[in-house]
Scaffold this motif. Structure first.
Motif, PDB file in Angstrom:
ATOM      1  N   ARG A  15       0.850  -1.178   0.000  1.00 28.01           N
ATOM      2  CA  ARG A  15       0.000   0.000   0.000  1.00 28.01           C
ATOM      3  C   ARG A  15       0.894   1.238   0.000  1.00 28.01           C
ATOM      4  O   ARG A  15       2.008   1.218   0.507  1.00 28.01           O
ATOM      5  CB  ARG A  15      -0.886   0.014   1.239  1.00 28.01           C
ATOM      6  CG  ARG A  15      -1.710  -1.245   1.364  1.00 28.01           C
ATOM      7  CD  ARG A  15      -3.162  -0.944   1.274  1.00 28.01           C
ATOM      8  NE  ARG A  15      -3.973  -2.140   1.418  1.00 28.01           N
ATOM      9  CZ  ARG A  15      -4.721  -2.624   0.445  1.00 28.01           C
ATOM     10  NH1 ARG A  15      -4.738  -2.044  -0.719  1.00 28.01           N
ATOM     11  NH2 ARG A  15      -5.455  -3.690   0.627  1.00 28.01           N
ATOM     12  N   LEU A  16       0.360   2.275  -0.575  1.00 26.61           N
ATOM     13  CA  LEU A  16       1.047   3.558  -0.619  1.00 26.61           C
ATOM     14  C   LEU A  16       0.039   4.594  -0.127  1.00 26.61           C
ATOM     15  O   LEU A  16      -1.103   4.613  -0.589  1.00 26.61           O
ATOM     16  CB  LEU A  16       1.462   3.848  -2.060  1.00 26.61           C
ATOM     17  CG  LEU A  16       2.493   4.911  -2.343  1.00 26.61           C
ATOM     18  CD1 LEU A  16       3.813   4.593  -1.640  1.00 26.61           C
ATOM     19  CD2 LEU A  16       2.743   5.026  -3.844  1.00 26.61           C
ATOM     20  N   ASP A  34      -6.244   5.978 -11.792  1.00 23.25           N
ATOM     21  CA  ASP A  34      -7.576   5.849 -11.213  1.00 23.25           C
ATOM     22  C   ASP A  34      -8.331   4.843 -12.079  1.00 23.25           C
ATOM     23  O   ASP A  34      -8.592   5.104 -13.253  1.00 23.25           O
ATOM     24  CB  ASP A  34      -8.280   7.210 -11.222  1.00 23.25           C
ATOM     25  CG  ASP A  34      -9.606   7.202 -10.479  1.00 23.25           C
ATOM     26  OD1 ASP A  34     -10.190   6.116 -10.284  1.00 23.25           O
ATOM     27  OD2 ASP A  34     -10.070   8.286 -10.117  1.00 23.25           O
ATOM     28  N   VAL A  35      -8.650   3.683 -11.512  1.00 25.57           N
ATOM     29  CA  VAL A  35      -9.231   2.577 -12.281  1.00 25.57           C
ATOM     30  C   VAL A  35     -10.763   2.558 -12.259  1.00 25.57           C
ATOM     31  O   VAL A  35     -11.379   1.642 -12.761  1.00 25.57           O
ATOM     32  CB  VAL A  35      -8.686   1.205 -11.802  1.00 25.57           C
ATOM     33  CG1 VAL A  35      -7.175   1.152 -11.927  1.00 25.57           C
ATOM     34  CG2 VAL A  35      -9.128   0.888 -10.379  1.00 25.57           C
ATOM     35  N   SER A  82     -12.090   2.840  -2.647  1.00 26.09           N
ATOM     36  CA  SER A  82     -11.540   2.513  -1.328  1.00 26.09           C
ATOM     37  C   SER A  82     -10.402   1.493  -1.363  1.00 26.09           C
ATOM     38  O   SER A  82      -9.720   1.312  -0.377  1.00 26.09           O
ATOM     39  CB  SER A  82     -12.648   1.987  -0.421  1.00 26.09           C
ATOM     40  OG  SER A  82     -13.166   0.791  -0.962  1.00 26.09           O
ATOM     41  N   GLY A  83     -10.204   0.786  -2.461  1.00 29.22           N
ATOM     42  CA  GLY A  83      -9.074  -0.138  -2.568  1.00 29.22           C
ATOM     43  C   GLY A  83      -9.358  -1.490  -3.182  1.00 29.22           C
ATOM     44  O   GLY A  83      -8.457  -2.127  -3.709  1.00 29.22           O
ATOM     45  N   ILE A 103      -1.128  -0.273  -4.184  1.00 33.63           N
ATOM     46  CA  ILE A 103      -2.497   0.196  -4.070  1.00 33.63           C
ATOM     47  C   ILE A 103      -2.480   1.491  -3.257  1.00 33.63           C
ATOM     48  O   ILE A 103      -1.840   1.561  -2.203  1.00 33.63           O
ATOM     49  CB  ILE A 103      -3.380  -0.849  -3.331  1.00 33.63           C
ATOM     50  CG1 ILE A 103      -3.279  -2.233  -3.983  1.00 33.63           C
ATOM     51  CG2 ILE A 103      -4.818  -0.366  -3.215  1.00 33.63           C
ATOM     52  CD1 ILE A 103      -3.746  -2.317  -5.404  1.00 33.63           C
ATOM     53  N   VAL A 104      -3.189   2.506  -3.750  1.00 35.18           N
ATOM     54  CA  VAL A 104      -3.319   3.736  -2.979  1.00 35.18           C
ATOM     55  C   VAL A 104      -4.263   3.432  -1.822  1.00 35.18           C
ATOM     56  O   VAL A 104      -5.440   3.133  -2.021  1.00 35.18           O
ATOM     57  CB  VAL A 104      -3.853   4.901  -3.835  1.00 35.18           C
ATOM     58  CG1 VAL A 104      -4.057   6.141  -2.966  1.00 35.18           C
ATOM     59  CG2 VAL A 104      -2.892   5.209  -4.982  1.00 35.18           C
ATOM     60  N   GLU A 105      -3.729   3.481  -0.634  1.00 36.01           N
ATOM     61  CA  GLU A 105      -4.473   3.130   0.571  1.00 36.01           C
ATOM     62  C   GLU A 105      -5.704   4.022   0.737  1.00 36.01           C
ATOM     63  O   GLU A 105      -5.595   5.246   0.774  1.00 36.01           O
ATOM     64  CB  GLU A 105      -3.556   3.277   1.785  1.00 36.01           C
ATOM     65  CG  GLU A 105      -4.176   2.874   3.079  1.00 36.01           C
ATOM     66  CD  GLU A 105      -3.201   3.005   4.229  1.00 36.01           C
ATOM     67  OE1 GLU A 105      -3.324   2.214   5.169  1.00 36.01           O
ATOM     68  OE2 GLU A 105      -2.327   3.893   4.183  1.00 36.01           O
TER      69      GLU A 105
END
Length: 120
Positions: A15-16, A34-35, A82-83, A103-105
């Motif tokens: 996580r980042l 951004d997926v 949210s992840g 993954i952007v935390e």
């Protein structure tokens, strides 16, 4: 089932924090994607400096690989609401050979709560 497929089922991704993802993107050593869907991008905006590539696009993997062509070892940080969708997208990209996935935390939710800029 192949061993590589089994590994992918249980893959864990680092996580980042949103701040680290944003600051890394400003430095040029992190690419944020951004997926989420276009409707979601319109509703909340996307993390500033991120690329919008919906994980539901049929050419999702190819679009990401093309984006990383100049620097394939760059850290790729995936963001969603949210992840959970980011993790699913990371599994697909890992299978396509992408390395250095994070993954952007907390996704855009935590990004906004942290006061980080968004593009609308």
């Amino acid at each position: 089932m192949k061993i590589s497929e089994l590994f992918n089922l249980f893959a864990r991704f680092d996580r980042l924090s949103p701040r680290d993802a944003y600051e890394g993107s400003l430095r040029g050593d992190v690419v944020v994607i951004d997926v989420r869907t276009p409707n979601e991008w319109q509703a909340t905006g996307s993390p500033k400096t991120s690329h919008r590539i919906c994980k539901n696009d049929k050419d999702f993997e190819q679009e990401v690989l093309k984006l990383l062509e100049p620097a394939p070892e760059t850290t790729l940080a995936l963001s969603c609401l949210s992840g959970s969708r980011a993790k699913s997208a990371a599994k697909r990209l890992q299978k396509a050979g992408v390395k250095n996935l994070k993954i952007v935390e907390g996704g855009i939710s935590k990004w906004v709560k942290g006061g980080l800029p968004v593009d609308t």
